[in-house]
Design a protein around this motif. Structure first.
Motif, PDB file in Angstrom:
ATOM      1  N   GLU A 114       0.830  -1.208   0.000  1.00  0.00           N
ATOM      2  CA  GLU A 114       0.000   0.000   0.000  1.00  0.00           C
ATOM      3  C   GLU A 114       0.867   1.260   0.000  1.00  0.00           C
ATOM      4  O   GLU A 114       0.586   2.228  -0.706  1.00  0.00           O
ATOM      5  CB  GLU A 114      -0.905  -0.029   1.227  1.00  0.00           C
ATOM      6  N   TYR A 115       1.955   1.236   0.772  1.00  0.00           N
ATOM      7  CA  TYR A 115       2.856   2.384   0.839  1.00  0.00           C
ATOM      8  C   TYR A 115       3.525   2.630  -0.516  1.00  0.00           C
ATOM      9  O   TYR A 115       3.624   3.776  -0.967  1.00  0.00           O
ATOM     10  CB  TYR A 115       3.914   2.153   1.918  1.00  0.00           C
ATOM     11  N   MET A 116       4.001   1.583  -1.162  1.00  0.00           N
ATOM     12  CA  MET A 116       4.663   1.736  -2.459  1.00  0.00           C
ATOM     13  C   MET A 116       3.683   2.246  -3.514  1.00  0.00           C
ATOM     14  O   MET A 116       4.043   3.061  -4.366  1.00  0.00           O
ATOM     15  CB  MET A 116       5.287   0.413  -2.903  1.00  0.00           C
ATOM     16  N   GLU A 117       2.443   1.780  -3.469  1.00  0.00           N
ATOM     17  CA  GLU A 117       1.429   2.250  -4.406  1.00  0.00           C
ATOM     18  C   GLU A 117       1.174   3.741  -4.217  1.00  0.00           C
ATOM     19  O   GLU A 117       1.102   4.502  -5.188  1.00  0.00           O
ATOM     20  CB  GLU A 117       0.144   1.453  -4.194  1.00  0.00           C
ATOM     21  N   LEU A 118       1.069   4.164  -2.973  1.00  0.00           N
ATOM     22  CA  LEU A 118       0.864   5.581  -2.679  1.00  0.00           C
ATOM     23  C   LEU A 118       2.066   6.408  -3.122  1.00  0.00           C
ATOM     24  O   LEU A 118       1.902   7.509  -3.673  1.00  0.00           O
ATOM     25  CB  LEU A 118       0.609   5.769  -1.191  1.00  0.00           C
ATOM     26  N   ALA A 119       3.279   5.893  -2.914  1.00  0.00           N
ATOM     27  CA  ALA A 119       4.486   6.604  -3.330  1.00  0.00           C
ATOM     28  C   ALA A 119       4.538   6.754  -4.853  1.00  0.00           C
ATOM     29  O   ALA A 119       4.900   7.814  -5.366  1.00  0.00           O
ATOM     30  CB  ALA A 119       5.724   5.870  -2.829  1.00  0.00           C
ATOM     31  N   LYS A 120       4.159   5.711  -5.591  1.00  0.00           N
ATOM     32  CA  LYS A 120       4.147   5.774  -7.057  1.00  0.00           C
ATOM     33  C   LYS A 120       3.134   6.806  -7.549  1.00  0.00           C
ATOM     34  O   LYS A 120       3.418   7.608  -8.442  1.00  0.00           O
ATOM     35  CB  LYS A 120       3.817   4.405  -7.652  1.00  0.00           C
ATOM     36  N   ILE A 121       1.940   6.783  -6.976  1.00  0.00           N
ATOM     37  CA  ILE A 121       0.899   7.731  -7.384  1.00  0.00           C
ATOM     38  C   ILE A 121       1.341   9.160  -7.102  1.00  0.00           C
ATOM     39  O   ILE A 121       1.151  10.063  -7.931  1.00  0.00           O
ATOM     40  CB  ILE A 121      -0.432   7.400  -6.676  1.00  0.00           C
ATOM     41  N   SER A 122       1.962   9.381  -5.944  1.00  0.00           N
ATOM     42  CA  SER A 122       2.436  10.724  -5.595  1.00  0.00           C
ATOM     43  C   SER A 122       3.535  11.172  -6.554  1.00  0.00           C
ATOM     44  O   SER A 122       3.554  12.327  -6.992  1.00  0.00           O
ATOM     45  CB  SER A 122       2.962  10.744  -4.164  1.00  0.00           C
ATOM     46  N   ALA A 123       4.457  10.270  -6.890  1.00  0.00           N
ATOM     47  CA  ALA A 123       5.537  10.607  -7.818  1.00  0.00           C
ATOM     48  C   ALA A 123       4.991  10.937  -9.205  1.00  0.00           C
ATOM     49  O   ALA A 123       5.459  11.889  -9.853  1.00  0.00           O
ATOM     50  CB  ALA A 123       6.534   9.459  -7.901  1.00  0.00           C
ATOM     51  N   ILE A 124       4.002  10.193  -9.650  1.00  0.00           N
ATOM     52  CA  ILE A 124       3.384  10.477 -10.950  1.00  0.00           C
ATOM     53  C   ILE A 124       2.710  11.842 -10.923  1.00  0.00           C
ATOM     54  O   ILE A 124       2.828  12.625 -11.881  1.00  0.00           O
ATOM     55  CB  ILE A 124       2.384   9.361 -11.330  1.00  0.00           C
ATOM     56  N   GLY A 125       2.027  12.162  -9.841  1.00  0.00           N
ATOM     57  CA  GLY A 125       1.378  13.473  -9.721  1.00  0.00           C
ATOM     58  C   GLY A 125       2.383  14.613  -9.741  1.00  0.00           C
ATOM     59  O   GLY A 125       2.180  15.629 -10.420  1.00  0.00           O
ATOM     60  N   VAL A 126       3.504  14.456  -9.024  1.00  0.00           N
ATOM     61  CA  VAL A 126       4.546  15.488  -9.017  1.00  0.00           C
ATOM     62  C   VAL A 126       5.133  15.644 -10.408  1.00  0.00           C
ATOM     63  O   VAL A 126       5.381  16.763 -10.879  1.00  0.00           O
ATOM     64  CB  VAL A 126       5.630  15.148  -7.976  1.00  0.00           C
ATOM     65  N   ALA A 127       5.363  14.527 -11.100  1.00  0.00           N
ATOM     66  CA  ALA A 127       5.922  14.582 -12.454  1.00  0.00           C
ATOM     67  C   ALA A 127       4.968  15.294 -13.410  1.00  0.00           C
ATOM     68  O   ALA A 127       5.404  16.113 -14.237  1.00  0.00           O
ATOM     69  CB  ALA A 127       6.226  13.172 -12.945  1.00  0.00           C
ATOM     70  N   ILE A 128       3.686  14.996 -13.310  1.00  0.00           N
ATOM     71  CA  ILE A 128       2.703  15.645 -14.189  1.00  0.00           C
ATOM     72  C   ILE A 128       2.677  17.155 -13.943  1.00  0.00           C
ATOM     73  O   ILE A 128       2.671  17.955 -14.892  1.00  0.00           O
ATOM     74  CB  ILE A 128       1.305  15.020 -13.995  1.00  0.00           C
ATOM     75  N   ILE A 129       2.674  17.553 -12.686  1.00  0.00           N
ATOM     76  CA  ILE A 129       2.675  18.986 -12.371  1.00  0.00           C
ATOM     77  C   ILE A 129       3.951  19.641 -12.890  1.00  0.00           C
ATOM     78  O   ILE A 129       3.918  20.752 -13.426  1.00  0.00           O
ATOM     79  CB  ILE A 129       2.515  19.198 -10.850  1.00  0.00           C
ATOM     80  N   GLY A 130       5.078  18.955 -12.769  1.00  0.00           N
ATOM     81  CA  GLY A 130       6.338  19.481 -13.284  1.00  0.00           C
ATOM     82  C   GLY A 130       6.323  19.651 -14.791  1.00  0.00           C
ATOM     83  O   GLY A 130       6.792  20.664 -15.318  1.00  0.00           O
ATOM     84  N   VAL A 131       5.789  18.669 -15.497  1.00  0.00           N
ATOM     85  CA  VAL A 131       5.711  18.750 -16.961  1.00  0.00           C
ATOM     86  C   VAL A 131       4.791  19.887 -17.383  1.00  0.00           C
ATOM     87  O   VAL A 131       5.115  20.649 -18.303  1.00  0.00           O
ATOM     88  CB  VAL A 131       5.247  17.397 -17.556  1.00  0.00           C
TER      89      VAL A 131
END
Length: 59
Positions: free
Chosen positions: A28-45
């Motif tokens: 569950e923690y790794m899934e949340l970390a992946k989703i958060s990283a994807i969100g940060v990447a999208i905002i950065g792009v």
């Protein structure tokens, strides 16, 4: 409601939340970390594209 009643209600609600809360497992923690990283990447792009378009237009 006075301040004391409000404070007591907050303490009671906080205790209830802490009783129900649990620590996430590794999956569950790794899934949340992946989703958060994807969100940060999208905002950065999106931010990069906005800055790039602004520099091309000359703003």
């Amino acid at each position: 409601m006075n301040v004391e009643e409000t404070f007591n209600k907050f303490i009671k609600d906080s205790k209830r939340v802490l009783k129900v809360a649990r620590k996430p497992d590794t999956k569950e923690y790794m899934e949340l970390a992946k989703i958060s990283a994807i969100g940060v990447a999208i905002i950065g792009v999106v931010g990069f594209v906005i800055v790039l378009l602004g520099s091309l237009i000359g703003l």
